[in-house]
Design a protein around this motif. Structure first.
Motif, PDB file in Angstrom:
ATOM      1  N   LEU A 105     -25.550   3.715 -11.405  1.00 44.07           N
ATOM      2  CA  LEU A 105     -25.771   2.326 -11.823  1.00 44.07           C
ATOM      3  C   LEU A 105     -26.401   1.497 -10.707  1.00 44.07           C
ATOM      4  O   LEU A 105     -27.295   0.679 -10.961  1.00 44.07           O
ATOM      5  N   LEU A 106     -25.954   1.701  -9.465  1.00 39.68           N
ATOM      6  CA  LEU A 106     -26.562   0.996  -8.336  1.00 39.68           C
ATOM      7  C   LEU A 106     -28.020   1.398  -8.150  1.00 39.68           C
ATOM      8  O   LEU A 106     -28.883   0.569  -7.868  1.00 39.68           O
ATOM      9  N   LEU A 107     -28.296   2.682  -8.316  1.00 41.88           N
ATOM     10  CA  LEU A 107     -29.669   3.178  -8.201  1.00 41.88           C
ATOM     11  C   LEU A 107     -30.559   2.554  -9.265  1.00 41.88           C
ATOM     12  O   LEU A 107     -31.657   2.078  -8.975  1.00 41.88           O
ATOM     13  N   LEU A 108     -30.086   2.546 -10.506  1.00 41.14           N
ATOM     14  CA  LEU A 108     -30.879   1.949 -11.589  1.00 41.14           C
ATOM     15  C   LEU A 108     -31.108   0.465 -11.336  1.00 41.14           C
ATOM     16  O   LEU A 108     -32.196  -0.054 -11.598  1.00 41.14           O
ATOM     17  N   GLY A 109     -30.080  -0.219 -10.827  1.00 42.55           N
ATOM     18  CA  GLY A 109     -30.245  -1.634 -10.497  1.00 42.55           C
ATOM     19  C   GLY A 109     -31.232  -1.849  -9.370  1.00 42.55           C
ATOM     20  O   GLY A 109     -32.042  -2.773  -9.412  1.00 42.55           O
ATOM     21  N   MET A 113     -34.251  -3.410 -11.469  1.00 39.67           N
ATOM     22  CA  MET A 113     -33.930  -4.829 -11.566  1.00 39.67           C
ATOM     23  C   MET A 113     -35.084  -5.633 -10.973  1.00 39.67           C
ATOM     24  O   MET A 113     -35.450  -5.415  -9.811  1.00 39.67           O
ATOM     25  N   PRO A 114     -35.673  -6.547 -11.751  1.00 41.75           N
ATOM     26  CA  PRO A 114     -36.790  -7.332 -11.209  1.00 41.75           C
ATOM     27  C   PRO A 114     -36.355  -8.140  -9.996  1.00 41.75           C
ATOM     28  O   PRO A 114     -35.369  -8.863 -10.047  1.00 41.75           O
ATOM     29  N   GLY A 115     -37.055  -7.987  -8.914  1.00 43.03           N
ATOM     30  CA  GLY A 115     -36.748  -8.710  -7.692  1.00 43.03           C
ATOM     31  C   GLY A 115     -35.548  -8.165  -6.941  1.00 43.03           C
ATOM     32  O   GLY A 115     -35.088  -8.779  -5.988  1.00 43.03           O
ATOM     33  N   GLY A 116     -35.024  -7.031  -7.365  1.00 40.39           N
ATOM     34  CA  GLY A 116     -33.848  -6.451  -6.735  1.00 40.39           C
ATOM     35  C   GLY A 116     -34.080  -6.067  -5.287  1.00 40.39           C
ATOM     36  O   GLY A 116     -33.153  -6.043  -4.488  1.00 40.39           O
ATOM     37  N   GLN A 117     -35.312  -5.778  -4.938  1.00 37.36           N
ATOM     38  CA  GLN A 117     -35.611  -5.381  -3.568  1.00 37.36           C
ATOM     39  C   GLN A 117     -35.622  -6.571  -2.619  1.00 37.36           C
ATOM     40  O   GLN A 117     -35.582  -6.415  -1.409  1.00 37.36           O
TER      41      GLN A 117
END
Length: 191
Positions: A105-109, A113-117
């Motif tokens: 789940l953390l990897l997928l996020g 996830m837009p802007g997650g980086q």
């Protein structure tokens, strides 16, 4: 195992046995490929930190398992005056499955996830909001979800696995079938 197993009463990677961590192999290979082609400085630190945090969590859980079994073996501070049985040890072997799910789940996020980086490492207002959400709605939902698992239909299919352990250990709460884990536990409980 549950007395009358229901749909999804096994984790998807159960048939892999000891090789269940291969589920994470594509992500590790992708991270190594990015590090080799773009260099470590270009990698998102949150993306790279998932594996070490998962390993630290597994090490932390294993340490508490060891301490618990040591106290049980010495006979001090026992809740129930009984030794742990082999059936319970075998039944609770999947204590690390929830760590694998959390990593996925953390990897997928991190990837989708837009802007997650570009998220900041720390924001006080975000930490306070998470604390309030966890103490309020999440604990409330967790309580009622757990109560629902005690209904005969759900109990015999999923939750009896959890209550079959007479000598409780720290991992007794996390060695449960997938539906008992989802959806509340993946969002609120970390062992």
């Amino acid at each position: 195992m549950a007395t009358n197993p229901g749909i999804l009463s096994e984790w998807p990677w159960k048939r892999l046995g000891s090789f269940k961590y291969l589920v994470l192999a594509p992500w590790v290979a992708h991270g190594c490929h990015l590090a080799a082609t773009e260099g470590w400085r270009e990698l998102d630190l949150g993306y790279v930190a998932i594996l070490p945090s998962m390993l630290l969590r597994a090490l932390h859980d294993q340490a508490w398992i060891t301490v618990s079994r040591l106290y049980n073996a010495r006979g001090k501070r026992q809740i129930v005056d009984r030794g742990i049985e082999f059936d319970q040890v075998d039944r609770e072997r999947n204590w690390d499955d929830q760590i694998i799910l959390s990593a996925i789940l953390l990897l997928l996020g991190a990837v989708y996830m837009p802007g997650g980086q570009n998220l900041p490492w720390w924001r006080t207002d975000g930490a306070v909001l998470l604390l309030l959400l966890h103490a309020g709605p999440v604990e409330f939902l967790y309580y009622w979800f757990h109560r629902a698992l005690h209904h005969h239909f759900l109990y015999t299919r999923y939750h009896s696995h959890h209550h079959a352990s007479i000598v409780t250990e720290p991992i007794t709460s996390s060695s449960i079938p997938l539906p008992s884990y989802w959806p509340i536990n993946c969002c609120s409980r970390s062992q």
